[in-house]
Scaffold this motif. Structure first.
Motif, short mmCIF file in Angstrom:
data_model
loop_
_atom_site.label_atom_id
_atom_site.label_comp_id
_atom_site.label_asym_id
_atom_site.label_seq_id
_atom_site.Cartn_x
_atom_site.Cartn_y
_atom_site.Cartn_z
N ARG A 55 -3.34 -1.39 -4.28
CA ARG A 55 -2.08 -2.03 -3.95
C ARG A 55 -1.22 -2.18 -5.20
O ARG A 55 -1.72 -2.19 -6.32
CB ARG A 55 -2.32 -3.41 -3.34
N LEU B 271 0.86 -1.18 0.00
CA LEU B 271 0.00 0.00 0.00
C LEU B 271 0.90 1.24 0.00
O LEU B 271 1.74 1.39 0.88
CB LEU B 271 -0.89 0.02 1.25
N SER C 21 0.50 -4.92 2.65
CA SER C 21 -0.95 -5.14 2.70
C SER C 21 -1.27 -6.52 3.27
O SER C 21 -0.48 -7.46 3.15
CB SER C 21 -1.53 -5.02 1.29
N GLU D 291 -7.73 -0.53 0.09
CA GLU D 291 -6.89 0.45 -0.63
C GLU D 291 -6.24 -0.19 -1.86
O GLU D 291 -6.06 -1.40 -1.95
CB GLU D 291 -5.80 0.98 0.31
#
Length: 786
Positions: free
Chosen positions: A174, A136, A319, A172
């Protein structure tokens, strides 16, 4: 001043392309071997100017004369001499890189080539188990989001989404980990405990040294804890020199690599450096990265432990695993083993809470170890969760010999568990999966205020609470900052576990604590807490089960109409039991008759659960005959329920394939078989044949009965739902005309679901008194008078 450049002629480009083909290479292979970006290589093969040094390096790699490729006349002596020096330097450093990598290869392989965590009986090859890491680029804990934003993000306003709610799911954007390393020359990789930071760094070291990644660089892997605790407090350069000297690499060679920007520095575990060494180690890293700025640097640290600033470094976060990574990890783990990854993944998907833990690589490793040992995940999930928590609270650091600084000496492991339990119950009761930093610190203050030798000065308590919150996040990772100043438990599973622990182990007297718990029996959110509490109430959870039964029965006690309905359910179940030859539990029959037309549970899960309770034949579901019979009763001419049951049983007696009704794994699979039987019957109602044929043909090519992938099951559910709907439109089976208002329907749904939860608790992995078990089953779904 512009750096000198060269470009290849069109004829030279053709020669270069043919040479590339003859070597079995592609342009991307050349990029990887040279350790440069793809743009110079692309420019070289399109005849555009390329920096002179890079041009010579490409030609050298292809074993071509760079002067001929550039079309430089021999008369240009000055240019030739300068270029020759550049070529010589380039070749010299390339040779040095290869030589050093060859010498350090055994050391890199020994230190980075294997991994052994938790209770592994022996080390496992990193390349055998490694799963690609995703990054991330935006740190989650630094997002400026309100509590309301997070609730919307995780869809917590939608109650029906609760079963799918997982705090670990990836939201989110990646990028692949190796792409991040390519993108940023100086990188700080942050992550939660057990996120796979060290494994990622070791993988880079192995790939680099093997020439598969950054092939023109030498990997230098440093465990910062070991560096910090080295005798005589060496500088980082001295420490590296000593490490390489043992491999036959001289200090001069190391300087040559560093001065030419050919080192890939991998600095692991800044959070594992003890406090007394912090300032010295931080300064060493700063000085080293500034002196040898032209090299690559990657440093790892636990996310909550990161309180420093390196001006030239970019910070990213590892992540959590997504479904694809979990599957890849499992395939690697179970390769060439008796237990197969498909069985593990299938079992994982049956339990949402356990599946949520698998997003953490360390906990996924624990799940794989457990599954490999027994071929299944344990029935007692509270024990599994406790083992997972012990990994973070005790084992993970202890097995690696790491002693962390305790910010609050009075907080033993047991007291940390007690603190988290108190916080969990308080927030869970208020429906708070996310809570502000201030709220968390207030709960911590309340807990530590009563501990021995506590400084109760308000300012001191506030500072201690702040430090403890950060410590629990950084060292155990059980609380996580989801956005700036907003926290949650790392997994919903742990939030529920600690809530149940607070009720069962810390609240006194226990009877009052259970009375309080039973108040939430109709709240869907509390289902897991009830199940976990039942498992924790060793050696006998009878007190909780009896209180649940009492609460359920009394919920309809003063409703005369609903009591009469329960009497009719009992009468219908007894009638079926008397008329049919199928041996089925009366409680399962009552569960089936209860919901025959009210659509509380089209999957008939309570009926099926009761039918399989204490059954020696796990694959045989006699209650499936009831599901198919109710369908036949609706769609076949002049077929009462008893005859419909006989049709279902006759089908199974004659069936030699896998499509037996009693072996179907779900109500939807039963409906698939029942539709086929009905369409083959001459007694199917004329007005239903065409609609059912059309419906069946609609899904015919989309469903394979033996397969259980998600898409297949979704089509199967649609087919079953639409068929049930058409059957009900044709005929309702309920006796009498029960006209329930919305309030009565809600009460019936709550009553049914509460009974289902009670049976799930009764079926949990813990000893229960035979008398209590018998009493619950014999009186389930009966009116008070019975």
């Amino acid at each position: 001043m512009a750096r000198p450049s060269l470009q290849a002629s069109q004829q030279s480009i053709q020669v270069a392309k043919q040479t590339l083909i003859s070597k079995g290479l592609k342009q991307k292979d050349l990029v990887a071997q040279l350790g440069i970006s793809r743009h110079p290589v692309l420019r070289f093969f399109t005849g555009k100017p390329v920096e002179q040094e890079t041009f010579i390096s490409i030609c050298s790699k292809l074993e071509l004369d760079w002067r001929e490729m550039a079309g430089i006349p021999q008369a240009q002596d000055i240019v030739e001499k300068e270029a020759e020096c550049v070529r010589k330097d380039c070749l010299d450093i390339t040779v040095l890189v290869q030589e050093v990598r060859s010498r350090i290869k055994p050391s890199i392989q020994e230190r980075c080539g294997t991994m052994r965590v938790l209770d592994m009986s022996q080390p496992i090859g990193l390349s055998d188990i490694y799963t690609n890491v995703n990054i991330l680029e935006k740190i989650t804990g630094r997002r400026r989001k309100k509590l309301s934003d997070l609730h919307k993000e995780y869809k917590l306003e939608e109650l029906e989404e609760f079963e799918r709610f997982g705090l670990g799911r990836v939201i989110e954007e990646r990028i692949p980990g190796l792409k991040a390393v390519e993108k940023y020359k100086k990188l700080i990789v942050l992550g939660k405990p057990g996120a796979g930071k060290t494994t990622f760094l070791k993988y880079i070291a192995i790939q680099c040294n093997g020439g598969h990644f950054k092939a023109e660089f030498v990997p230098i892997f440093i465990t910062l804890k070991n560096f910090a605790e080295a005798l005589d407090k060496p500088s980082l350069l001295e420490y590296i020199s000593h490490q390489f000297f043992e491999c036959g690499v001289t200090s001069e060679q190391i300087h040559e690599l560093l001065n030419n920007g050919r080192a890939l520095l991998l600095l692991d575990g800044l959070d594992e450096v003890r406090e007394e060494h912090h300032n010295r180690i931080l300064q060493e890293i700063r000085d080293f990265s500034e002196t040898f700025y032209n090299n690559y640097f990657i440093m790892t640290c636990r996310i909550a432990a990161w309180e420093y600033t390196f001006d030239k470094f970019t910070e990213v976060e590892v992540s959590d695993f997504d479904d694809e990574q979990i599957q890849n990890f499992a395939q690697n783990w179970f390769r060439n083993k008796i237990v197969k990854s498909e069985a593990f993944i299938k079992r994982l998907k049956t339990n949402n809470r356990i599946q949520q833990l698998a997003v953490n690589p360390l906990l996924l490793t624990l799940l794989c170890l457990v599954f490999e040992e027994s071929g299944d995940l344990p029935a007692n999930r509270s024990d599994l969760y406790k083992e997972g928590l012990d990994v973070f609270l005790k084992k993970w650091d202890a097995k690696r010999g790491i002693q962390r600084d305790e910010v609050y000496k009075n907080l033993s492991v047991r007291r940390k568990e007690d603190l988290l339990s108190q916080l969990a119950l308080a927030t869970f009761k208020e429906n708070k999966y996310f809570f502000s930093q201030r709220e968390a610190e207030e709960y911590i203050t309340i807990y530590i205020r009563d501990l021995p030798n506590t400084n109760t000065d308000p300012k001191a308590l506030q500072l201690d609470s702040e430090a403890i919150l950060r410590s629990i996040e950084a060292q155990q990772g059980l609380l996580v900052e989801r956005a700036k100043g907003v926290y949650s438990f790392s997994h919903l599973t742990f939030h529920e576990y600690f809530t149940a622990r607070e009720i069962v182990l810390r609240r006194h007297p226990l009877e009052e604590a259970l009375e309080e718990l039973v108040k939430y029996i109709n709240d869907k959110r509390w289902r897991e807490v009830f199940l976990l509490a039942t498992e924790m109430l060793q050696p006998n959870p009878s007190m909780l089960l009896n209180k649940m039964k009492q609460k359920i029965d009394h919920s309809l006690a003063d409703r005369e109409k609903l009591q009469k309905f329960l009497m009719s359910v009992e009468h219908r179940a007894s009638s079926i039991k008397t008329k049919c030859a199928i041996s089925i539990k009366e409680s399962a029959l009552r569960a089936f008759c209860f919901d025959i037309d009210f659509d509380i549970d089209e999957n008939r899960s309570l009926c099926l659960l009761l039918d399989s309770l204490d059954s020696s034949e796990a694959k045989d579901h006699v209650a499936n005959f009831l599901i198919s019979a109710s369908f036949f009763n609706r769609v076949l001419e002049k077929t009462d329920f008893t005859e419909a049951l006989n049709i279902a049983q006759k089908h199974d007696d004659e069936q030699k394939s896998s499509k037996k009704i009693k072996e179907a794994p779900s109500a939807n699979h039963v409906m698939y078989i029942a539709i086929e039987i009905a369409l083959k019957s001459e007694n199917i109602k004329t007005e239903l044949r065409e609609p059912l044929e059309t419906l069946y043909n609609k899904y015919l090519n989309k469903i394979t009965y033996e397969e259980f992938d998600e898409e297949n099951l979704e089509h199967l559910k649609h087919l079953a739902d639409e068929a049930r709907s058409k059957a009900k439109e044709n005929r309702h089976l309920k006796e009498g005309k029960w006209q329930f208002n919305s309030n009565e329907k809600d009460l019936l749904k709550q009553y049914y679901n509460a009974n289902k939860l009670l049976i799930e608790c009764l079926n949990s992995d813990c000893p229960i008194s035979p008398d209590v078990r018998s009493k619950i089953l014999n009186t389930l779904l009966l009116p008070i008078s019975k």
